[in-house]
Design an enzyme around this catalytic site. Structure first.
Site, mmCIF file in Angstrom:
data_model
loop_
_atom_site.group_PDB
_atom_site.id
_atom_site.type_symbol
_atom_site.label_atom_id
_atom_site.label_comp_id
_atom_site.label_asym_id
_atom_site.label_seq_id
_atom_site.Cartn_x
_atom_site.Cartn_y
_atom_site.Cartn_z
ATOM 1 C CG LEU A 186 -1.927 -1.285 1.109
ATOM 2 C CD1 LEU A 186 -2.832 -1.181 2.513
ATOM 3 C CD2 LEU A 186 -2.724 -1.258 0.063
ATOM 4 C CG HIS A 228 1.061 6.525 -2.260
ATOM 5 N ND1 HIS A 228 0.591 6.375 -0.947
ATOM 6 C CD2 HIS A 228 -0.108 6.931 -3.057
ATOM 7 C CE1 HIS A 228 -0.479 6.777 -0.769
ATOM 8 N NE2 HIS A 228 -1.150 6.905 -1.921
ATOM 9 C CG MET A 244 6.765 2.936 4.478
ATOM 10 S SD MET A 244 6.997 2.149 5.943
ATOM 11 C CE MET A 244 7.314 0.433 5.309
ATOM 12 C CD GLU A 245 9.462 5.482 -0.041
ATOM 13 O OE1 GLU A 245 8.470 5.048 -0.851
ATOM 14 O OE2 GLU A 245 9.139 5.824 0.995
ATOM 15 C CG ASP A 300 23.445 -12.530 -0.677
ATOM 16 O OD1 ASP A 300 23.389 -13.656 -0.790
ATOM 17 O OD2 ASP A 300 23.899 -12.035 -1.812
#
Length: 158
Positions: A75, A77, A113-114, A128
């Protein structure tokens, strides 16, 4: 009582409408760390890991993570990011690498969120690239440190 904006009155998830919000300069800073064995830390610090420049690759991965956030968080954007800066701080005593990301945009919704996604992707990339020598690395303390812009203004972690 505050309500969750990603749910309607029936409890169904939806993407929040930001169309009426003002375009402002938005900034978010997030951080997190990865703890590793002394030998793994030395490989990262010295740039001698078998897979190559761990921090250089993790920096690019973090930037890519910020750019792809809306593909990963359902959700969220899609944003036109204007800046993503990634910094790594090595702490030899604690055998940790701290990743700090500053994300910026001029838009109608924030970039928290970014920044958070970028930190996680950067740290996962370190994992990794080093997992062959240290599967016990621990990623933690991922958090938003500050956000600025928009109607809610400035917030700084205590």
């Amino acid at each position: 009582m505050p309500h969750l904006t990603h749910f309607d009155t029936a409890g169904q998830a939806h993407m929040v409408d930001v169309g009426d919000k003002a375009v402002t300069h938005r900034v978010a800073v997030a951080t997190g760390l990865i703890h590793m064995l002394p030998t793994t830390f030395a490989l990262v610090r010295d740039g001698t890991a078998k897979k190559g420049d761990v921090l250089g690759i993790a920096r690019i991965a973090a930037i890519q993570g910020a750019k792809r956030t809306s593909d990963l968080i359902p959700l969220c954007h899609p944003l036109a990011l204007t800046k993503v800066a990634v910094d790594f701080e090595l702490d030899e005593a604690d055998r940790t690498v701290r990743c700090t990301v500053r994300a910026e945009t001029h838009g109608q919704t924030g970039v928290e969120m970014e920044a958070l996604t970028a930190v996680q992707v950067g740290l996962l990339t370190i994992y990794d690239m080093c997992k062959a020598v240290d599967r016990g690395m621990v990623i933690g303390d991922v958090r938003l440190m500050e956000k600025r812009g928009g109607k809610s203004g400035e917030w700084v972690a205590q």
